[in-house]
Design an enzyme around this catalytic site. Structure first.
Site, PDB file in Angstrom:
ATOM      1  N   HIS A   1     -14.321 -17.242  -9.926  1.00  0.00           N
ATOM      2  CA  HIS A   1     -13.115 -17.930 -10.373  1.00  0.00           C
ATOM      3  C   HIS A   1     -13.465 -19.333 -10.868  1.00  0.00           C
ATOM      4  CE1 HIS A   1     -11.073 -14.734  -8.107  1.00  0.00           C
ATOM      5  NE2 HIS A   1     -10.017 -15.016  -8.845  1.00  0.00           N
TER       6      HIS A   1
ATOM      7  N   LYS B   1     -10.495 -23.459  -7.792  1.00  0.00           N
ATOM      8  CA  LYS B   1      -9.985 -22.573  -6.736  1.00  0.00           C
ATOM      9  C   LYS B   1     -10.464 -23.062  -5.376  1.00  0.00           C
ATOM     10  CE  LYS B   1      -9.362 -17.699  -5.548  1.00  0.00           C
ATOM     11  NZ  LYS B   1      -7.908 -17.911  -5.405  1.00  0.00           N
TER      12      LYS B   1
END
Length: 272
Positions: free
Chosen positions: A158, A162
């Site tokens: 990600h 995040k």
């Protein structure tokens, strides 16, 4: 749009909040009626359209979630675990559909959500895209079909912002693999390796989390045996798929009875 579903969004200024607001505005049968931000935020008390750089929308940003729940049929919540647990109580009081995309929920957090399910529709998923939920079904089926000669690893990547790892989607996939094998994920998960770890434990389900750039979400479930590997993969190129899925869930939940649901229910996918 007199009979349009009234939808509220928590966390209006965040990246996901902005996408949810856009998705509600674009959805047929939905109308945005309220948004929140944290206390002290610059947007509080101002029109959502104006703070977003556009024309007035007639929706004022508030720091009072009770106000949003009171005026909504559904509220979409991609916030934090502690906040989501608190919001579940308001959803129960308002009998509003509570769509939960929050990740990083602990077992205790999930247990704390259960009382609200007796009074309101609660739809919770670590990922709300069609593709990922199909991948979850496939992961369960492949895990059930293969023996322990096949090691299972879940690899996810990600964007750099995040804050939780493994991702909620990775844990969904791990749970599906464990379910396919008839075991409890907590008993077999390996969520970090560093240094002299020793040989891989038979039957373990491993997780690896990568972070960097602006990656919307990539997930691989790897089944590895001597001489062969099976790789199931999903790549998200646009985070808007999660927002659209959340709005779809809200609309689906409108005529449902109180209880706990997930995206498998919303999408009508088979559970077996």
């Amino acid at each position: 749009m007199g009979d349009a579903m009234r939808v509220g969004v928590l966390g209006a200024a965040g990246r996901m909040g902005q996408m949810l607001i856009e998705a509600v505005g674009a959805a047929e049968g939905a109308r945005l009626t309220g948004v929140t931000e944290r206390q002290g935020h610059d947007w509080i008390g101002r029109d959502l359209g104006e703070v977003s750089g556009g024309p007035a929308r007639g929706v004022t940003v508030t720091d009072d979630p009770l106000e949003v729940f009171a005026g909504a049929d559904a509220v979409i919540d991609f916030t934090t675990p502690a906040n989501t647990v608190a919001m579940s109580t308001l959803a129960a009081q308002a009998r509003a559909v509570h769509v939960i995309g929050t990740t990083g929920l602990s077992d205790d957090d999930i247990a704390a959500l259960e009382p609200a399910q007796r009074h309101a529709v609660q739809i919770r998923a670590g990922n709300m895209s069609l593709g990922v939920n199909l991948l979850t079904r496939l992961t369960r089926q492949v895990a059930a079909a293969l023996g322990e000669d096949f090691d299972i690893e879940v690899v996810e990547m990600h964007h750099r912002h995040k804050v939780d790892a493994p991702s909620g989607t990775a844990l969904m996939l791990g749970e599906a693999a464990a379910e396919g094998r008839g075991v409890t994920l907590a008993d077999v998960a390996e969520r970090g390796r560093d240094g002299l770890t020793g040989a891989r434990a038979p039957g373990a389900i491993g997780f690896a989390a990568l972070r960097g750039g602006d990656v919307a979400g990539e997930h691989d479930v790897i089944f590895a045996a001597p001489g062969e590997r099976i790789v199931l993969r999903h790549i998200a190129t646009d985070r808007m798929i999660f927002a659209r899925g959340a709005v779809r869930a809200a609309l689906w939940g409108r005529d449902k009875g109180p209880g706990a649901y997930d995206m498998i229910d919303v999408l009508g996918l088979p559970r077996d």
